[in-house]
Design a protein around this motif. Structure first.
Motif, PDB file in Angstrom:
ATOM      1  N   ARG A   1       0.726  -1.310   0.033  1.00  0.00           N
ATOM      2  CA  ARG A   1       0.150   0.185  -0.274  1.00  0.00           C
ATOM      3  C   ARG A   1       0.945   1.227  -0.304  1.00  0.00           C
ATOM      4  N   GLU A   2       1.577   1.370   1.263  1.00  0.00           N
ATOM      5  CA  GLU A   2       3.075   2.194   0.631  1.00  0.00           C
ATOM      6  C   GLU A   2       3.564   2.380  -0.697  1.00  0.00           C
ATOM      7  N   LEU A   3       4.018   1.826  -1.284  1.00  0.00           N
ATOM      8  CA  LEU A   3       4.929   1.572  -2.284  1.00  0.00           C
ATOM      9  C   LEU A   3       3.408   2.396  -3.591  1.00  0.00           C
ATOM     10  N   GLN A   4       2.626   1.951  -3.411  1.00  0.00           N
ATOM     11  CA  GLN A   4       1.488   1.935  -4.085  1.00  0.00           C
ATOM     12  C   GLN A   4       1.134   3.637  -3.850  1.00  0.00           C
TER      13      GLN A   4
ATOM     14  N   TRP B   1       2.942   8.152 -11.042  1.00  0.00           N
ATOM     15  CA  TRP B   1       3.296   7.022 -12.232  1.00  0.00           C
ATOM     16  C   TRP B   1       2.317   5.681 -11.418  1.00  0.00           C
ATOM     17  N   LEU B   2       1.215   5.949 -10.564  1.00  0.00           N
ATOM     18  CA  LEU B   2      -0.133   5.083 -10.354  1.00  0.00           C
ATOM     19  C   LEU B   2      -1.024   5.908  -9.998  1.00  0.00           C
TER      20      LEU B   2
ATOM     21  N   THR C   1       3.350  -2.375 -13.967  1.00  0.00           N
ATOM     22  CA  THR C   1       3.327  -1.517 -15.414  1.00  0.00           C
ATOM     23  C   THR C   1       3.897  -0.098 -14.225  1.00  0.00           C
ATOM     24  N   ALA C   2       3.551   0.416 -13.433  1.00  0.00           N
ATOM     25  CA  ALA C   2       4.409   1.895 -12.831  1.00  0.00           C
ATOM     26  C   ALA C   2       5.369   2.009 -12.090  1.00  0.00           C
TER      27      ALA C   2
ATOM     28  N   THR D   1      12.690  -3.508 -14.851  1.00  0.00           N
ATOM     29  CA  THR D   1      11.719  -5.239 -13.698  1.00  0.00           C
ATOM     30  C   THR D   1      10.504  -5.612 -13.880  1.00  0.00           C
ATOM     31  N   GLY D   2       9.876  -4.421 -13.549  1.00  0.00           N
ATOM     32  CA  GLY D   2       9.062  -4.527 -12.492  1.00  0.00           C
ATOM     33  C   GLY D   2       8.639  -4.839 -10.993  1.00  0.00           C
ATOM     34  N   LYS D   3       9.836  -5.589 -10.489  1.00  0.00           N
ATOM     35  CA  LYS D   3       9.910  -5.385  -8.699  1.00  0.00           C
ATOM     36  C   LYS D   3      10.024  -4.551  -8.243  1.00  0.00           C
TER      37      LYS D   3
END
Length: 275
Positions: free
Chosen positions: A80-83, A91-92, A106-107, A120-122
């Motif tokens: 959640r914090e990342l998002q 970016w999201l 994707t973000a 990498t998306g990771k």
């Protein structure tokens, strides 16, 4: 006689030149000791010089990739914090949901590519550090902008009987029977101009396919508890989340949960709305 002596002298001279030894007839030969050649002793292993140590390789050590912190499929408060941080820098645009799904992948790829990092998306330790430096710590409302907040501690008035326990703080509804939580769901409330009333009420009317006569909008699975205010399913809440508000009702966005709740609640069951 002279000739014999001369002949003997000549033979002796020839022998001296040739290096041979001639024994005169009737005269014992002088013994010549044999020449002895001493054997060369074999070299002992201890006498060998120690081998020089091999020179260390000058090849650089292989680069260790950064540790992956979160990737697709992960869930929880950290996601959640990342998002929320990705939302801060545009970016999201959805969530936070607490689930690392395709839109988050994707973000993260976009954020990494913009900064020359491997796409990498990771979210690895390097990506996370860069994101931390560009954003601020999100507040509670940012973390749960799309719901999913843990239900607040039940109000003491919710601990006995059959109760719809509605918290404005956590924006959740608990369906409780004798102090036990049967189910929980996200809810939203009225705006400052049409606020949802707080207090203790009772369900007095149930309407499965209700339509508001005041606003001409559907109110499926309506459980009326105060005047025209009811707990009901909202397709708008399901579509837009907390970007909107009700006209005073308690909106539920999970149709499956409100349908199950509607089938269990009876007229007369208590409703508690509190902060």
């Amino acid at each position: 006689m002279w000739r014999s002596v001369a002949a003997a002298t000549t033979v002796a001279a020839l022998v001296a030149v040739s290096g041979c030894t001639v024994q005169a007839v009737g005269t014992p030969a002088e013994e010549v000791p044999p020449v002895r050649i001493s054997p060369v002793p074999e070299a002992s292993p201890d006498d060998a010089k120690p081998a020089k140590p091999a020179k260390p390789s000058k090849r650089p050590a292989p680069e260790v990739p950064p540790k992956v912190l979160w990737s697709k499929g992960d869930k929880g408060r950290d996601v959640r914090e990342l998002q929320a941080r990705l939302r801060q820098i545009a970016w999201l645009f959805e969530g936070p949901t607490g689930t690392y799904g395709a839109s988050t992948v994707t973000a993260v790829k976009g954020f990494q590519g913009k900064r020359g990092l491997p796409k990498t998306g990771k979210t690895d330790s390097v990506t996370w550090r860069r994101l931390l430096n560009m954003t601020r710590e999100p507040g509670k409302w940012e973390l749960y902008a799309s719901g999913g907040q843990p239900a607040a501690k039940p109000d003491p008035r919710c601990l006995t009987g059959r109760v719809l326990c509605v918290s404005k703080t956590s924006r959740t509804l608990r369906w409780m029977v004798d102090g036990r939580t049967v189910s929980t769901m996200d809810v939203r409330f009225g705006s400052q101009y049409t606020p949802t009333r707080e207090g203790v009420f009772n369900v007095y009317f149930k309407s499965r396919h209700h339509v508001s006569t005041l606003y001409d909008t559907p109110m499926p699975y309506a459980l009326f508890f105060s005047g025209g205010q009811a707990v009901h399913y909202s397709s708008d809440f399901a579509a837009t989340g907390y970007n909107g508000a009700s006209h005073g009702c308690v909106n539920v966005r999970d149709e499956g949960k409100i349908a199950a709740l509607f089938s269990q609640v009876r007229n007369g069951d208590k409703v508690v709305v509190y902060w």
